[in-house]
Write an enzyme that holds these catalytic residues in place. Structure first.
Site, mmCIF file in Angstrom:
data_model
loop_
_atom_site.group_PDB
_atom_site.id
_atom_site.type_symbol
_atom_site.label_atom_id
_atom_site.label_comp_id
_atom_site.label_asym_id
_atom_site.label_seq_id
_atom_site.Cartn_x
_atom_site.Cartn_y
_atom_site.Cartn_z
ATOM 1 N N THR A 14 0.817 -1.271 -0.009
ATOM 2 C CA THR A 14 -0.195 -0.039 -0.026
ATOM 3 C C THR A 14 0.933 1.406 -0.150
ATOM 4 O OG1 THR A 14 -1.942 -1.051 1.072
ATOM 5 C CG2 THR A 14 -1.668 1.263 1.337
ATOM 6 N N SER A 61 1.358 -7.725 -0.859
ATOM 7 C CA SER A 61 2.208 -8.537 -0.438
ATOM 8 C C SER A 61 1.232 -9.812 -0.020
ATOM 9 C CB SER A 61 2.575 -7.879 1.147
ATOM 10 O OG SER A 61 1.392 -7.916 1.994
ATOM 11 N N THR A 94 1.539 -4.550 4.157
ATOM 12 C CA THR A 94 1.482 -4.907 5.590
ATOM 13 C C THR A 94 0.695 -6.035 5.889
ATOM 14 O OG1 THR A 94 -0.730 -3.730 5.615
ATOM 15 C CG2 THR A 94 1.024 -2.346 6.178
ATOM 16 N N ASP A 95 -0.026 -6.658 4.768
ATOM 17 C CA ASP A 95 -0.524 -7.838 5.063
ATOM 18 C C ASP A 95 0.042 -9.094 5.424
ATOM 19 O OD1 ASP A 95 -2.934 -6.550 4.635
ATOM 20 O OD2 ASP A 95 -3.239 -7.383 2.520
HETATM 21 N N1 ASP Z 1 -2.762 -5.615 0.606
HETATM 22 C C1 ASP Z 1 -1.864 -4.460 1.237
HETATM 23 C C2 ASP Z 1 -0.423 -5.289 0.976
HETATM 24 O O1 ASP Z 1 -0.167 -5.979 2.115
HETATM 25 C C3 ASP Z 1 -2.028 -3.851 2.199
HETATM 26 C C4 ASP Z 1 -1.024 -2.887 2.777
HETATM 27 O O2 ASP Z 1 0.116 -2.931 2.429
HETATM 28 O O3 ASP Z 1 -1.340 -2.155 3.758
HETATM 29 O O4 ASP Z 1 0.242 -5.224 0.022
#
Ligand code: ASP
Length: 325
Positions: A14, A61, A94-95
């Site tokens: 993100t 991710s 973050t995932d």
């Molecule tokens: N779906 C995103 C990822 O993990 C969420 C994020 O980065 O906050 O790439």
């Protein structure tokens, strides 16, 4: 270290995401901006240079996998060996950040700071959190105190250890930490403050350091739920060389699950679907062939088991490994 570079490695997420306008906070495309552009959006970084950058991937991710983790670890090992590099910052979604962080914690051989960061809001959002997270990650990577602390996650002004950190909220910018153990430190006015250090083995003390491309054994996770069809356990086990069970509460297994698992001969880790607290061993574990996950969540127990099962292990060896890392 003065005169050395910080290597910035972009993987996506993100933090590199763009949406349709400033109010798009949850609908956006992760991994659409390169790491160089992320850096350009933060002029304050200049003070902490020099930098070099690499784009490892530009993905959401959720697309991370053992194959990608292995390649990322080899890259980080290669970069960390260079004398002109004083620290490494990895931007990441973050995932799965906690999984990548723990994988690197066990497979990278360096005492240099390795800091991961990301964001909860895309780069195009109002009050995007990516720029400040990037700046603070670099500030931590430049800190002498960040040496030999293992892989660190820096988000929302806090520093967390790769082993303990978890994503605790679906959208909040204050999402990373450990509900029970708190943060390892924080970043304020450009300075990193540490209050705890990891006491489990990591990085330069790890026996799992990756030196070449390897294929990892498949380790499946089954999280239990009331009335589960236990055939699912057999299905997952038939495609796995190790199994992690996210049990109820303190890793509790209902009788039907116990009976099914007793007949499955691969290494099995009893963990908890709760994601908080520890699972300690009880008198039936040895008899029924379980290792316990300690405080590792099912996703982290799976990473440790996957690395451990690169070679055949006795139950005692697996127990030692889960008590050590
Ligand atoms: N779906 C995103 C990822 O993990 C969420 C994020 O980065 O906050 O790439």
């Amino acid at each position: 270290m003065k005169g050395t570079k910080i290597m910035m490695i972009g993987t996506g997420g993100t933090i590199a995401g763009t949406g349709n306008g400033a109010s798009a906070l949850t609908e956006y495309r992760a991994g659409s901006i390169g790491v160089d552009d992320l850096m350009q959006a933060v002029p304050a970084l200049e003070e902490y240079g020099p930098f070099e950058s690499m784009q490892f991937s530009n993905i959401d991710s959720s697309e991370m996998s053992p194959y990608r983790w292995g390649h990322l670890a080899l890259l980080v090992n290669e970069v960390a060996e260079r004398d002109d590099i004083g620290g490494i910052v990895i931007t990441h979604g973050t995932d799965t950040m906690e999984e990548t962080a723990y994988f690197l914690q066990l497979t990278v051989n360096t005492k240099k700071p390795v800091v991961m960061t990301g964001s909860m809001r895309p780069a195009t959002a109002l009050s995007a959190d990516g720029p400040v997270n990037l700046l603070q990650a670099v500030q931590v990577a430049r800190s002498e105190n960040a040496w030999n602390q293992g892989v660190l996650v820096v988000m929302n002004g806090y520093i967390d250890s790769a082993r303990e950190v978890a994503k605790l909220h679906t959208t909040d910018v204050a999402t990373f930490g450990n509900a029970q153990l708190g943060h390892m430190g924080c970043v304020q006015n450009g300075q990193a403050y540490f209050y705890y250090t990891p006491c489990r083995k990591h990085t330069s003390d790890s026996e799992f350091v990756l030196r070449e491309e390897v294929e990892f054994p498949a380790v499946g996770i089954v999280n239990l739920y009331g009335g589960m069809d236990t055939e699912i356990l057999n299905m997952v086990a038939s495609r796995s060389q190790g199994l992690v069970i996210g049990g109820f509460g303190h890793g509790t297994l209902p009788q039907g699950v116990r009976d099914t698992l007793k007949k499955i001969a691969i290494p099995k880790v009893r963990s908890s679907r709760i994601g908080n607290g520890i699972v300690s061993s009880n008198s039936s574990d040895v008899k029924e062939g379980f290792i316990v996950s300690d405080s590792l969540s099912p996703v982290k127990a799976r990473i440790l088991l996957m690395l451990a099962l690169q070679q055949e292990r006795s139950r005692e060896e697996l127990e030692r490994i889960f008590a050590t890392y």
